[in-house]
Design a protein around this motif. Structure first.
Motif, mmCIF file in Angstrom:
data_model
loop_
_atom_site.group_PDB
_atom_site.id
_atom_site.type_symbol
_atom_site.label_atom_id
_atom_site.label_comp_id
_atom_site.label_asym_id
_atom_site.label_seq_id
_atom_site.Cartn_x
_atom_site.Cartn_y
_atom_site.Cartn_z
ATOM 1 N N GLN A 1 -4.546 -24.921 -10.644
ATOM 2 C CA GLN A 1 -5.890 -24.357 -10.793
ATOM 3 C C GLN A 1 -6.128 -23.921 -12.239
ATOM 4 O OE1 GLN A 1 -6.847 -21.720 -7.029
ATOM 5 N NE2 GLN A 1 -4.658 -21.591 -7.485
ATOM 6 N N SER B 1 -7.629 -21.413 -13.363
ATOM 7 C CA SER B 1 -7.446 -19.973 -13.562
ATOM 8 C C SER B 1 -5.988 -19.565 -13.710
ATOM 9 C CB SER B 1 -8.058 -19.204 -12.385
ATOM 10 O OG SER B 1 -7.433 -19.587 -11.168
ATOM 11 N N CYS B 2 -5.063 -20.484 -13.434
ATOM 12 C CA CYS B 2 -3.642 -20.138 -13.466
ATOM 13 C C CYS B 2 -2.994 -20.371 -14.824
ATOM 14 C CB CYS B 2 -2.875 -20.932 -12.405
ATOM 15 S SG CYS B 2 -3.332 -20.518 -10.719
ATOM 16 N N GLY C 1 -9.964 -19.561 -3.495
ATOM 17 C CA GLY C 1 -8.859 -20.189 -4.215
ATOM 18 C C GLY C 1 -7.523 -19.901 -3.566
ATOM 19 N N CYS D 1 -1.519 -18.530 -7.656
ATOM 20 C CA CYS D 1 -0.988 -19.513 -8.593
ATOM 21 C C CYS D 1 0.359 -20.069 -8.152
ATOM 22 C CB CYS D 1 -0.871 -18.892 -9.984
ATOM 23 S SG CYS D 1 -2.490 -18.497 -10.716
ATOM 24 N N HIS E 1 -2.688 -31.733 -3.624
ATOM 25 C CA HIS E 1 -1.645 -31.482 -4.616
ATOM 26 C C HIS E 1 -0.337 -32.092 -4.148
ATOM 27 C CE1 HIS E 1 0.724 -29.574 -7.645
ATOM 28 N NE2 HIS E 1 1.418 -28.864 -6.750
ATOM 29 N N CYS F 1 -3.883 -26.506 -2.616
ATOM 30 C CA CYS F 1 -4.739 -27.023 -3.681
ATOM 31 C C CYS F 1 -6.012 -27.673 -3.154
ATOM 32 C CB CYS F 1 -3.959 -27.998 -4.558
ATOM 33 S SG CYS F 1 -2.715 -27.193 -5.598
ATOM 34 N N ALA G 1 -8.197 -24.739 -2.310
ATOM 35 C CA ALA G 1 -8.754 -24.088 -3.491
ATOM 36 C C ALA G 1 -9.868 -24.906 -4.129
ATOM 37 C CB ALA G 1 -7.643 -23.830 -4.507
ATOM 38 N N ALA G 2 -9.854 -26.224 -3.893
ATOM 39 C CA ALA G 2 -10.873 -27.090 -4.486
ATOM 40 C C ALA G 2 -12.216 -26.992 -3.769
ATOM 41 C CB ALA G 2 -10.389 -28.540 -4.476
ATOM 42 N N CYS H 1 -0.601 -22.914 -5.786
ATOM 43 C CA CYS H 1 -1.276 -24.042 -6.435
ATOM 44 C C CYS H 1 -1.412 -23.766 -7.924
ATOM 45 C CB CYS H 1 -2.658 -24.267 -5.805
ATOM 46 S SG CYS H 1 -3.558 -25.656 -6.550
#
Length: 409
Positions: A226, A228-229, A217, A220, A149, A186, A189-190, A223
């Protein structure tokens, strides 16, 4: 991940201390931080495996039994740095039982949230090598080049996972090492099964989510890209400063310890002192003054006056360095205290290690780390000026060696 071979440094450590059996494995993280500091390497280059602990030994007058904890350590040094790392580790174990390494671990336990409640006075702690640091040609995992990121990078290699095929021992869990290699929220989280974790010792890192009992993850605030954020809102943010800095117009509520919609409110400096406008404490004076030759018992405590009423911080440490000493010596648990606008730091850790027993005068300094204290209603201390310098000569308190005539004559 890509496999390669490199020279690593391995050793096995026996750490003895006052630790509840159910928290023994948690001591691995303070051990890992101490090793990284003394070896002068990034923390992701160190892997510490908790092998197990012996039977607790109840000690009279102590609320927590003493146990022996065994840790297997693997370090990936910089190229050609194996001998330097091995030497630094051996040096940190000098002057037992309260060696520089043990003092650093104790300080790490104090500021690491899962272990911060452990009662200890330090006198029952010691450490020794079960197997000395040695260089080993081992297999390492190198993550492929990834785009993090905010830009591209090539991650540094992780620590060794297994020895070459001629041996049978496995050093660490490969999934764990793959997570530790990621250096941004990030990219962490990936990776499936990895989580970006913050701790109260000031370290943020990528860890195996299942090992820490957290969801994979990143929050938010760390990162926001994502999936989900997109609709998570303020409620997904779990730390005060991340909440205050969020672009989602949030505020941290101290009472409920939750991140809420701002709705006209704000995050107080007591919750997050790093916000713009929060006052931070500044050093006003030292007692005794810089350059003083310290004498016992008059100068057992160094007093540091600040501009604001203080509270002890959750990060940072007070550490000493003396000429001729190979590494920094933490002030230690229970030897840093605040009263009003004054911070008091005891030099007992230097006396414990024998710094005052030589005939020569030592040139020493005291360094206060970022966040060692905070303003009572404001932000954390930010180190800026030079360390406090002092001299330490014959600082041992007087004691009777003989009497004339003899007692009872």
């Amino acid at each position: 991940t890509e496999q390669a071979y490199a020279t690593t440094v391995e050793c096995t450590i026996i750490l003895r201390g006052e630790v509840p059996s159910d928290l023994a494995a948690e001591i691995g993280f303070p051990v890992r931080r101490a090793i990284a500091d003394f070896a002068s390497v990034e923390i992701f280059r160190v892997v510490v495996n908790f092998i197990g602990s012996g039977e607790p030994v109840p000690t009279e007058g102590r609320p927590v039994p003493v146990i022996d904890m065994e840790f297997f350590v693997v370090i990936l040094p910089p190229d050609g740095g194996g001998d330097m790392v091995s030497s630094a580790l051996r040096t940190s174990f000098m002057f037992p039982p309260l060696s520089p390494f043990v003092n650093a671990v104790i300080e790490g336990i104090r500021i690491y949230e899962p272990t911060s409640s452990i009662w200890m006075d330090g006198t029952a702690w010691s450490a020794e090598f079960k197997s000395q640091p040695e260089s080993v040609w081992a297999r390492v995992l190198r993550p492929p080049k990834t785009v993090a990121h905010g830009g591209s990078r090539t991650p540094a290699p992780t620590v060794a996972t297994t020895r070459p095929p001629t041996t049978t021992r496995s050093a660490v869990n490969e999934d764990m090492v793959a997570c530790w290699a990621e250096l941004t929220p990030c990219s962490c989280a990936a990776l499936p099964g990895c989580a970006w974790v913050h701790d109260h010792g000031g370290i943020s890192q990528c860890l195996v989510a299942a090992e820490w009992g957290v969801r994979p993850g990143a929050v938010c605030a760390d990162c926001p890209t994502q999936a989900s954020c997109a609709t998570a809102g303020c409620g997904a943010i779990t730390s005060p400063c991340s909440c205050a800095e969020s672009e989602l117009d949030c505020r941290w509520d101290i009472g409920t310890r939750q991140c809420l919609n701002r709705e006209g409110g704000s995050t107080s400096c007591a919750a997050c002192g790093a916000q713009p406008g929060c006052e931070t404490p500044v050093i006003v004076d030292y007692v005794p003054s810089r350059g003083t030759l310290l004498r016992m018992p008059t100068h057992l405590w160094i007093r540091v006056a600040f501009s604001h009423t203080l509270r002890l911080g959750q990060v940072g440490a007070a550490t000493f360095r003396c000429s001729g000493w190979p590494s920094a010596v933490p002030a230690g648990t229970g030897r840093v205290a605040v009263s009003g606008a004054e911070l008091r730091v005891s030099i007992e850790s230097l006396l414990d290690l024998g710094a005052a027993e030589s005939d020569r005068t030592e040139e020493c300094s005291l360094t206060l780390g970022d966040g060692v204290v905070s303003a009572a209603d404001g932000g954390p201390f930010v180190a800026g000026e030079a360390p406090y310098a002092f001299r330490l000569g014959d600082a041992l308190m007087p004691y009777i060696t003989s009497a004339e005539p003899p007692s009872g004559a």
